[in-house]
Design a protein around this motif. Structure first.
Motif: not given
Length: 468
Positions: A145-146, A152-156, A186-187, A449-453
């Motif tokens: 998720a991170a 996503r954040d880097r795209l702009p 994931r993407s 890897n433990s689940g941070l978003a």
């Protein structure tokens, strides 16, 4: 029980420069400098920076006397050890270039990186350099998720830097799987501006081309000092109007340049050829290059003979800016890279490693590459490519050509020209800092890897300290 040795093939090799030289073997040495010499341009370093500069200078002005001075053999350093990414990834922090020169200048540099990929391909075709080149693009893959949020954040910002809709395409997990199946993906983002190459074939081919053009390449010739009008070696002094430093990760070994660029260590493994059933499970039919979005990232290639080559940071820095000459890789690093390979491609669980090696890349304190020529002294340099040198060396060579020939072109107005940055901290601060940062990045990856978003706070702090 955890394995204490990597799974290796019967033909396993550690070091010996790199796997890329196994086809054809290490090159026969060219003659060393015979003594004092007078030329117009002395290029210190026989990697891609020096060779591209020689190529474009000789094309533009065939009567120039040019000498390339190399301690080992042409292509011994990063030019013959890299991951084979001919990519348009920027050689530094574009916002730093923009801060100094404005966003139009930064965008112009990114567009030049796009065109440089095609320029290398054009020259290779025109000069008959067969380097296994295939332009299927580059995939940046998010596996948690991170990482997905970072994409996503880097795209702009990438759009602002000149990456248009056709230059960077977003893919969901299903669309990615149509190209390659990366476990847990994931993407991804795909760019067409990248080609797979065989590094040793490219640099050896280019060296042969410039030699046929009349450029003198002296191997086994270590330059110990550079000063205005002179490159000093133990075999003689080369006097030249322009002396260009093109040593990249080996810059720290030159007198007076110990803290200019940090020699960052990067290591690679390559598997034995994969069975077709393994490729079918992975679904990787093209020659896309792959990078993950981990903080301690990796870079991956499918070779032309059906292997997977994967690289990343092992022991990132050696005390005192020392570098290993033969490319040997520690067992712990081999195991780390093998674990990443298995994680991304579980189908390789029974696949052995055939070769491992290491090399160094040059990192400036602000992580931004530079090209410079002092017209008064004739001293210049190019480098600090932060791992994106295969393409950037070509742009650097064309830019140095224009600077040396005093041509007023768009290239000499790019924002990396003349850029200066403070040196790295003295020891032991340098060693402690770099080693601690990469411990932090690996810890951040474990947390993510433990689940941070979102990106781990550890990684965000490490980025601030490192200047990345």
């Amino acid at each position: 029980m955890t394995s204490t040795a990597p799974a290796t093939s019967p033909t396993f090799v550690n070091g010996d420069v790199s796997f890329w030289y196994r086809e054809g073997g290490l090159p026969a040495r060219r003659p060393a400098l015979p003594g004092d010499l007078d030329v117009d341009v002395a290029l210190v370093g026989g990697g891609l920076t020096g060779l591209w500069t020689a190529y474009y200078l000789k094309q533009a002005q065939p009567d120039l006397r040019i000498a390339v001075l190399e301690k080992e053999f042409a292509g011994f350093g990063a030019s013959g050890r890299n991951g084979g990414w001919l990519s348009a990834e920027p050689p530094g922090q574009m916002h730093r270039y923009a801060k100094a020169h404005g966003w139009p200048a930064a965008v112009a540099m990114q567009r030049e990186m796009f065109s440089s990929v095609d320029e290398v391909i054009r020259v290779a075709a025109a000069e008959g350099i067969e380097a296994d080149i295939r332009k299927d693009g580059l995939l940046h893959v998010a596996t948690n998720a991170a990482q997905q949020q970072r994409l996503r954040d880097r795209l702009p910002s990438l759009r602002a830097e000149g990456w248009g809709e056709d230059d960077l395409v977003e893919l969901d997990a299903d669309q990615l799987a149509e190209r390659v199946r990366v476990a847990g993906a994931r993407s991804a983002q795909w760019s067409p501006h990248c080609a797979r190459i065989q590094p040793a074939k490219l640099v050896r081919g280019l060296a042969d081309v410039v030699e046929r053009m009349g450029v003198a390449i002296y191997e086994g010739t270590e330059v110990t000092e550079i000063r205005p009008g002179e490159a000093v070696t133990r075999l003689g002094t080369v006097r030249a109007t322009n002396v260009i430093r093109a040593l990249e990760g080996f810059t720290a070994g030159l007198r007076g340049s110990h803290r200019d660029w940090l020699p960052m260590n990067s290591s690679m493994i390559v598997t034995e050829p994969l069975e077709q059933s393994v490729w079918d499970e992975i679904g990787w039919r093209g020659a896309e290059l792959i990078g993950d979005e981990a903080n301690s990232y990796c870079y991956i290639q499918r070779t032309t003979d059906g292997r997977i080559a994967i690289g990343g940071r092992g022991i990132p820095y050696m005390y005192g800016s020392h570098v290993d000459q033969r490319g040997e890789t520690r067992t712990a690093t081999q195991l780390q890279l093998q674990a990443i390979l298995r994680q991304h491609f579980p189908a390789t669980r029974n696949t052995a490693i055939d070769h491992t090696w290491s090399g160094v890349l040059g990192v400036p304190r602000d992580w931004c590459a530079t090209v410079h020529l002092d017209q008064r002294t004739g001293l210049g340099w190019a480098g600090g490519y932060v791992g994106h040198g295969v393409t950037t060396t070509n742009l650097a060579g064309r830019t140095l050509r224009d600077l040396i020939l005093r041509q007023d072109t768009d290239l000499v107005r790019l924002p990396w020209v003349g850029r200066r940055v403070r040196g790295w901290e003295p020891e032991p601060l340098r060693w402690l800092g770099v080693r601690s940062l990469y411990v932090a990045y690996r810890a951040a990856d474990r947390h993510e890897n433990s689940g941070l978003a979102r990106t781990s706070a550890i990684a965000r702090l490490a980025n601030v300290i490192s200047g990345r």
